[in-house]
Structure formats: structure tokens, C-alpha cells
Design a protein around this motif. Structure first.
Motif, PDB file in Angstrom:
ATOM      1  N   ASP A   1       8.633 -45.619  -9.795  1.00 24.36           N
ATOM      2  CA  ASP A   1       8.005 -46.923  -9.982  1.00 24.36           C
ATOM      3  C   ASP A   1       8.608 -47.904  -8.986  1.00 24.36           C
ATOM      4  OD1 ASP A   1       6.866 -49.296 -10.867  1.00 24.36           O
ATOM      5  OD2 ASP A   1       7.242 -48.878 -12.994  1.00 24.36           O
ATOM      6  N   GLY A   2       7.767 -48.461  -8.117  1.00 24.93           N
ATOM      7  CA  GLY A   2       8.214 -49.419  -7.103  1.00 24.93           C
ATOM      8  C   GLY A   2       8.186 -50.857  -7.578  1.00 24.93           C
ATOM      9  N   ASN A   3       7.769 -51.092  -8.832  1.00 26.35           N
ATOM     10  CA  ASN A   3       7.776 -52.442  -9.391  1.00 26.35           C
ATOM     11  C   ASN A   3       9.196 -52.845  -9.769  1.00 26.35           C
ATOM     12  OD1 ASN A   3       4.848 -53.380  -9.897  1.00 26.35           O
ATOM     13  ND2 ASN A   3       4.829 -51.260 -10.618  1.00 26.35           N
ATOM     14  N   HIS A   4       9.474 -54.137  -9.702  1.00 26.94           N
ATOM     15  CA  HIS A   4      10.734 -54.646 -10.234  1.00 26.94           C
ATOM     16  C   HIS A   4      10.743 -54.344 -11.728  1.00 26.94           C
ATOM     17  CE1 HIS A   4      13.703 -57.460 -11.760  1.00 26.94           C
ATOM     18  NE2 HIS A   4      14.190 -57.519 -10.538  1.00 26.94           N
ATOM     19  N   PRO A   5      11.896 -53.994 -12.316  1.00 25.78           N
ATOM     20  CA  PRO A   5      11.931 -53.677 -13.747  1.00 25.78           C
ATOM     21  C   PRO A   5      11.380 -54.785 -14.644  1.00 25.78           C
ATOM     22  CG  PRO A   5      14.018 -53.082 -12.718  1.00 25.78           C
ATOM     23  CD  PRO A   5      13.195 -53.792 -11.673  1.00 25.78           C
ATOM     24  N   LEU A   6      11.380 -56.037 -14.187  1.00 21.68           N
ATOM     25  CA  LEU A   6      10.881 -57.149 -14.997  1.00 21.68           C
ATOM     26  C   LEU A   6       9.485 -57.603 -14.567  1.00 21.68           C
ATOM     27  CD1 LEU A   6      14.187 -59.222 -15.317  1.00 21.68           C
ATOM     28  CD2 LEU A   6      13.248 -57.512 -16.890  1.00 21.68           C
ATOM     29  N   ALA A   7       8.829 -56.854 -13.684  1.00 19.66           N
ATOM     30  CA  ALA A   7       7.468 -57.207 -13.258  1.00 19.66           C
ATOM     31  C   ALA A   7       6.532 -57.179 -14.463  1.00 19.66           C
ATOM     32  CB  ALA A   7       6.970 -56.235 -12.187  1.00 19.66           C
ATOM     33  N   GLY A   8       5.614 -58.132 -14.485  1.00 17.62           N
ATOM     34  CA  GLY A   8       4.619 -58.189 -15.554  1.00 17.62           C
ATOM     35  C   GLY A   8       5.099 -58.872 -16.817  1.00 17.62           C
ATOM     36  N   MET A   9       6.344 -59.337 -16.820  1.00 13.66           N
ATOM     37  CA  MET A   9       6.907 -59.962 -18.023  1.00 13.66           C
ATOM     38  C   MET A   9       7.003 -61.473 -17.880  1.00 13.66           C
ATOM     39  SD  MET A   9      10.080 -57.392 -18.900  1.00 13.66           S
ATOM     40  CE  MET A   9      10.601 -58.349 -20.324  1.00 13.66           C
ATOM     41  N   ALA A  10       6.652 -62.187 -18.963  1.00 10.36           N
ATOM     42  CA  ALA A  10       6.969 -63.607 -19.050  1.00 10.36           C
ATOM     43  C   ALA A  10       8.445 -63.678 -19.423  1.00 10.36           C
ATOM     44  CB  ALA A  10       6.110 -64.284 -20.108  1.00 10.36           C
ATOM     45  N   LEU A  11       9.185 -64.542 -18.767  1.00 11.60           N
ATOM     46  CA  LEU A  11      10.629 -64.631 -18.963  1.00 11.60           C
ATOM     47  C   LEU A  11      11.025 -66.048 -19.356  1.00 11.60           C
ATOM     48  CD1 LEU A  11      11.697 -62.690 -15.759  1.00 11.60           C
ATOM     49  CD2 LEU A  11      11.590 -61.793 -18.095  1.00 11.60           C
ATOM     50  N   ARG A  12      12.018 -66.149 -20.223  1.00 10.44           N
ATOM     51  CA  ARG A  12      12.565 -67.454 -20.595  1.00 10.44           C
ATOM     52  C   ARG A  12      13.989 -67.547 -20.071  1.00 10.44           C
ATOM     53  NH1 ARG A  12      10.369 -67.373 -26.587  1.00 10.44           N
ATOM     54  NH2 ARG A  12       8.285 -68.135 -26.138  1.00 10.44           N
ATOM     55  N   PHE A  13      14.274 -68.673 -19.446  1.00 11.05           N
ATOM     56  CA  PHE A  13      15.612 -68.941 -18.950  1.00 11.05           C
ATOM     57  C   PHE A  13      16.177 -70.150 -19.674  1.00 11.05           C
ATOM     58  CE2 PHE A  13      13.840 -66.625 -15.406  1.00 11.05           C
ATOM     59  CZ  PHE A  13      14.911 -65.918 -14.897  1.00 11.05           C
ATOM     60  N   TRP A  14      17.361 -69.975 -20.270  1.00  6.58           N
ATOM     61  CA  TRP A  14      18.150 -71.117 -20.706  1.00  6.58           C
ATOM     62  C   TRP A  14      19.136 -71.341 -19.575  1.00  6.58           C
ATOM     63  CZ3 TRP A  14      23.486 -71.077 -21.159  1.00  6.58           C
ATOM     64  CH2 TRP A  14      24.062 -72.273 -21.598  1.00  6.58           C
ATOM     65  N   VAL A  15      19.203 -72.568 -19.080  1.00  5.33           N
ATOM     66  CA  VAL A  15      20.108 -72.885 -17.971  1.00  5.33           C
ATOM     67  C   VAL A  15      20.971 -74.087 -18.345  1.00  5.33           C
ATOM     68  CG1 VAL A  15      18.600 -71.955 -16.172  1.00  5.33           C
ATOM     69  CG2 VAL A  15      18.376 -74.349 -16.818  1.00  5.33           C
ATOM     70  N   GLN A  16      22.198 -74.079 -17.820  1.00  2.81           N
ATOM     71  CA  GLN A  16      23.101 -75.212 -17.990  1.00  2.81           C
ATOM     72  C   GLN A  16      23.870 -75.394 -16.689  1.00  2.81           C
ATOM     73  OE1 GLN A  16      26.477 -74.826 -20.684  1.00  2.81           O
ATOM     74  NE2 GLN A  16      26.134 -76.938 -21.363  1.00  2.81           N
ATOM     75  N   VAL A  17      23.809 -76.592 -16.146  1.00  4.92           N
ATOM     76  CA  VAL A  17      24.486 -76.889 -14.886  1.00  4.92           C
ATOM     77  C   VAL A  17      25.973 -77.075 -15.152  1.00  4.92           C
ATOM     78  CG1 VAL A  17      24.635 -78.471 -12.925  1.00  4.92           C
ATOM     79  CG2 VAL A  17      22.401 -77.988 -13.972  1.00  4.92           C
ATOM     80  N   GLU A  18      26.782 -76.235 -14.485  1.00  3.27           N
ATOM     81  CA  GLU A  18      28.230 -76.283 -14.664  1.00  3.27           C
ATOM     82  C   GLU A  18      28.915 -77.096 -13.564  1.00  3.27           C
ATOM     83  OE1 GLU A  18      30.990 -72.647 -14.529  1.00  3.27           O
ATOM     84  OE2 GLU A  18      30.409 -72.892 -16.639  1.00  3.27           O
ATOM     85  N   ASP A  19      28.363 -77.031 -12.335  1.00  2.00           N
ATOM     86  CA  ASP A  19      28.987 -77.761 -11.238  1.00  2.00           C
ATOM     87  C   ASP A  19      27.955 -78.001 -10.137  1.00  2.00           C
ATOM     88  OD1 ASP A  19      31.102 -79.055  -9.927  1.00  2.00           O
ATOM     89  OD2 ASP A  19      31.705 -77.245  -8.855  1.00  2.00           O
ATOM     90  N   VAL A  20      28.144 -79.068  -9.389  1.00  2.00           N
ATOM     91  CA  VAL A  20      27.300 -79.393  -8.231  1.00  2.00           C
ATOM     92  C   VAL A  20      28.222 -79.942  -7.150  1.00  2.00           C
ATOM     93  CG1 VAL A  20      25.360 -80.776  -7.369  1.00  2.00           C
ATOM     94  CG2 VAL A  20      25.406 -80.102  -9.781  1.00  2.00           C
ATOM     95  N   ARG A  21      28.054 -79.431  -5.932  1.00  2.00           N
ATOM     96  CA  ARG A  21      28.826 -79.956  -4.807  1.00  2.00           C
ATOM     97  C   ARG A  21      27.971 -79.873  -3.551  1.00  2.00           C
ATOM     98  NH1 ARG A  21      30.320 -75.955  -1.387  1.00  2.00           N
ATOM     99  NH2 ARG A  21      30.622 -73.855  -2.206  1.00  2.00           N
ATOM    100  N   SER A  22      28.385 -80.589  -2.519  1.00  2.00           N
ATOM    101  CA  SER A  22      27.691 -80.518  -1.237  1.00  2.00           C
ATOM    102  C   SER A  22      27.942 -79.164  -0.588  1.00  2.00           C
ATOM    103  CB  SER A  22      28.202 -81.605  -0.286  1.00  2.00           C
ATOM    104  OG  SER A  22      27.876 -82.872  -0.782  1.00  2.00           O
ATOM    105  N   ALA A  23      26.921 -78.622   0.043  1.00  2.00           N
ATOM    106  CA  ALA A  23      27.071 -77.370   0.786  1.00  2.00           C
ATOM    107  C   ALA A  23      27.747 -77.658   2.120  1.00  2.00           C
ATOM    108  CB  ALA A  23      25.709 -76.734   1.018  1.00  2.00           C
ATOM    109  N   THR A  24      28.520 -76.695   2.600  1.00  2.00           N
ATOM    110  CA  THR A  24      29.113 -76.827   3.933  1.00  2.00           C
ATOM    111  C   THR A  24      28.052 -76.475   4.980  1.00  2.00           C
ATOM    112  OG1 THR A  24      29.826 -74.523   4.051  1.00  2.00           O
ATOM    113  CG2 THR A  24      31.369 -76.105   3.026  1.00  2.00           C
ATOM    114  N   ASP A  25      28.325 -76.825   6.224  1.00  2.00           N
ATOM    115  CA  ASP A  25      27.399 -76.474   7.308  1.00  2.00           C
ATOM    116  C   ASP A  25      27.217 -74.960   7.402  1.00  2.00           C
ATOM    117  OD1 ASP A  25      27.060 -79.146   7.900  1.00  2.00           O
ATOM    118  OD2 ASP A  25      28.497 -79.146   9.559  1.00  2.00           O
ATOM    119  N   ASP A  26      28.316 -74.207   7.214  1.00  2.00           N
ATOM    120  CA  ASP A  26      28.234 -72.742   7.260  1.00  2.00           C
ATOM    121  C   ASP A  26      27.336 -72.208   6.144  1.00  2.00           C
ATOM    122  OD1 ASP A  26      29.805 -72.487   9.489  1.00  2.00           O
ATOM    123  OD2 ASP A  26      31.631 -71.901   8.398  1.00  2.00           O
ATOM    124  N   GLU A  27      27.478 -72.759   4.949  1.00  2.00           N
ATOM    125  CA  GLU A  27      26.655 -72.303   3.825  1.00  2.00           C
ATOM    126  C   GLU A  27      25.178 -72.565   4.090  1.00  2.00           C
ATOM    127  OE1 GLU A  27      29.626 -72.671   0.008  1.00  2.00           O
ATOM    128  OE2 GLU A  27      28.848 -74.534   0.879  1.00  2.00           O
TER     129      GLU A  27
END
Length: 179
Positions: free
Chosen positions: A136-162
Motif C-alpha cells: 500500500d503506497g498510501n500514507h497510513p492515515l490517508a482517508g482519515m479525518a484527524l483531530r489535533f489538540w495543540v498547545q503552544v509551549e514556546d515561540v522564538r525568532s528563527a535564525t538566518d540559518d534556520e
């Protein structure tokens, strides 16, 4: 008093995000112990709908969002299901093993499009019977509705390299729901 100095999520910020991934019936698929860290701003570090939700938010923000298959890993494509001769595969062969393309297949049968920049498909062995192997060449989660609970832990500026490397320092690109 320091809230006015708190960085908000915007393009070219590095976001540390705790998350829990469930299916539409709230069965847990993935809940990592450590946060996901990604470069925000259209760099393919997370799904666009999640980036849109997080835009302008800051540390402590928490939400649950549902992604339909087209917004996550795509619809299930029956054309990506293949039955191949057992002789094309190494020993031992087990269900769950993954192969990039199909071993010993001719070049034409492993191409999925005319765009040579596409990454090769990863096929997962889903069944081994007699002299045949089901892939099966499909992603294992293909065809599924997904729910994400997210919580922001940290935010910072990216460096030029990043920004140049398109991902946070010391990390590879990240994809939700990958084994």
C-alpha cells in the motif's frame, strides 16, 4: 507587565508545540512526550490549516482542530494498492515492512507522475499470502479525518540559518503521524 514583550507566532518564528493526534472518534493515534518544533510560515513544517490557526497566537494558546483527509494526508487512493510476486522481496518479509518504490520493479511501474521532483512512494507491506505480497503506497492515515489538540509551549525568532535550511536548528523536517 512583560506580556507586551511576548513574541507572537508569525512567519519565520520557531514554534514548540505540544500536540495530541486522534481520529474523528477521539481514539489516540499519537501523543509524543516531547514537543514538535517547526519553522512557521509556509515551510511545510505542519499542515496549512494548523499554521493558520496558530498565526498571531503566543505561548499557552491551546485549541482543538479537525482536519479532513484533503487537509491532512489526502484521500485514500486505491490505485496505490499493488499486488506483487513474492520473489521480488527479501527474506524475512513481514507485514508492516516498508520499501521505497517496489523492489526490482521496472522504472515505469514505480513512477507515480511525470514530475521527477516528486519523492518516491513508500510502500507498506499489508499482507503476505502464498506467492504474493500486498503493498500500500498510501500514507497510513490517508482517508482519515484527524483531530489535533495543540498547545503552544514556546515561540522564538528563527535564525538566518534556520530560515535558509527551512527547518529548526538540530532537527529534520517533521511530519505528523509518521511511524
Amino acid at each position: 507587565m512583560f506580556d507586551k514583550f511576548r513574541m507572537k507566532i508569525e512567519k519565520n518564528t520557531i514554534v514548540s508545540l505540544r500536540y495530541k493526534l486522534t481520529d474523528a472518534q477521539n481514539n489516540v493515534i499519537e501523543e509524543p512526550d516531547s514537543p514538535m518544533v517547526y519553522l512557521h510560515g509556509g515551510y511545510e513544517g505542519t499542515f496549512p490549516k494548523i499554521e493558520t490557526l496558530l498565526d498571531g497566537q503566543d505561548i499557552g494558546y491551546e485549541a482543538t482542530i479537525q482536519l479532513e483527509p484533503s487537509e491532512a494526508f489526502g484521500e485514500y487512493d486505491p490505485e496505490l494498492l499493488k499486488i506483487e510476486p513474492r520473489t521480488r522481496f527479501p527474506e524475512p518479509l513481514e507485514i508492516g515492512m516498508q520499501f521505497e518504490g517496489i523492489p526490482d520493479a521496472d522504472e515505469e511501474s514505480t513512477q507515480t507522475s511525470d514530475d521527477s521532483d516528486d519523492e518516491p512512494l513508500i510502500y507498506t507491506v499489508t499482507d503476505v499470502a502464498d506467492n504474493q505480497v500486498v503493498l500500500d503506497g498510501n500514507h497510513p492515515l490517508a482517508g482519515m479525518a484527524l483531530r489535533f489538540w495543540v498547545q503552544v509551549e514556546d515561540v522564538r525568532s528563527a535564525t538566518d540559518d534556520e530560515i535558509e535550511n527551512r527547518h529548526p536548528e538540530g532537527s529534520e523536517s517533521f511530519t505528523f503521524g509518521m511511524p
